[in-house]
Design a protein around this motif. Sequence first.
Motif, short mmCIF file in Angstrom:
data_model
loop_
_atom_site.label_atom_id
_atom_site.label_comp_id
_atom_site.label_asym_id
_atom_site.label_seq_id
_atom_site.Cartn_x
_atom_site.Cartn_y
_atom_site.Cartn_z
N SER B 27 56.17 84.70 44.59
CA SER B 27 56.79 83.99 45.41
C SER B 27 55.91 83.36 46.58
N ARG C 36 65.43 89.57 45.99
CA ARG C 36 64.98 88.27 45.62
C ARG C 36 66.13 87.46 45.83
N HIS C 37 65.98 86.15 45.98
CA HIS C 37 67.06 85.05 46.36
C HIS C 37 67.30 85.32 47.96
N ASP C 38 66.38 85.43 48.85
CA ASP C 38 66.44 85.70 50.16
C ASP C 38 67.79 86.49 50.72
N ARG C 39 67.79 87.52 50.11
CA ARG C 39 68.73 88.55 50.55
C ARG C 39 67.99 89.75 51.27
#
Lengths: 100, 81, 103
Positions: B27, C36-39
């Motif tokens: 990321s 993942r995915h800003d959690r």
Amino acid sequence: MAANLANIAGSRANPSTLLPLELIDKCIGSRIHAILRSNKEIVGTLLGFDDYVNMVLDDVREYETTAEGRRVNKLERILLNGSNIVMLVPGGEGPEGAAA
Amino acid sequence: MAAPPRTNPSDFLKELAGRPVVVKLNSGVDYRGLLSCLDGYMNIALEQTEEYVNGQLKKKYGDAFIRGNNVLYISGSRTRK
Amino acid sequence: MATSEGAGDHVQEATVEEPLDLVRLCLDEKIYVKMRHDRELTGTLFAYDQHLNMILGDVHETITVTEVDSETYEEMYKETKRTIPMLFVRGDGVILISPPTRA
């Protein structure tokens, strides 16, 4: 460089007996260019690798190509996770060399 | 110029144990900390961990476990901030 | 490790020899999980396996959504929070696990 690779492959009776990882083994001590997933490229001197093609690289340049342009990051020595590697280019001029 | 000795991933990791390292994830996030240990999946345990997003310190963790599939690379860090 | 078979099974040593030991030491503790995915999750770790599948209790979930203003290009962060009494987390979404910081 391309001629060198042809020589390596041609030194065998059957070129297909040169396994891909044997070629990488011959790159140890030389610069190598790794193209990764996600717009990243890494260039460094190959010091070693394992069965997963995790690689130890020295004098590393990390290139990240984004919409704004190319970012370069210099690093001393890294262990690169093999799971992100898409292609390996022996010789390792990096994205600048490829573009020229 | 003498060629550097062959260093495979396991050799390099032995050198890094207990040392300050930088772990970069796919990321783009960086983690800096002391390398406690690591396994074959590249799962990593760090101490005194600092999380950097876009080069800026965002958070600190006492200990941190990082799942190996997210790891892009591990590098030794001379410049411990 | 003990040489006799199974001798170490009931002893949970407070040593970190492999990364998963760090997770083992968090059992029945509050942990922070970055997904993942800003959690992000905080909750009590009841169980986990080698994939980092986990059962968490009394979970607080924070979802961060980044929106870029089309005119000023300013980044706006929008946080959504919720609590879940009991949660199964699939390991492949896990990025980082941190135990509570002990003072």
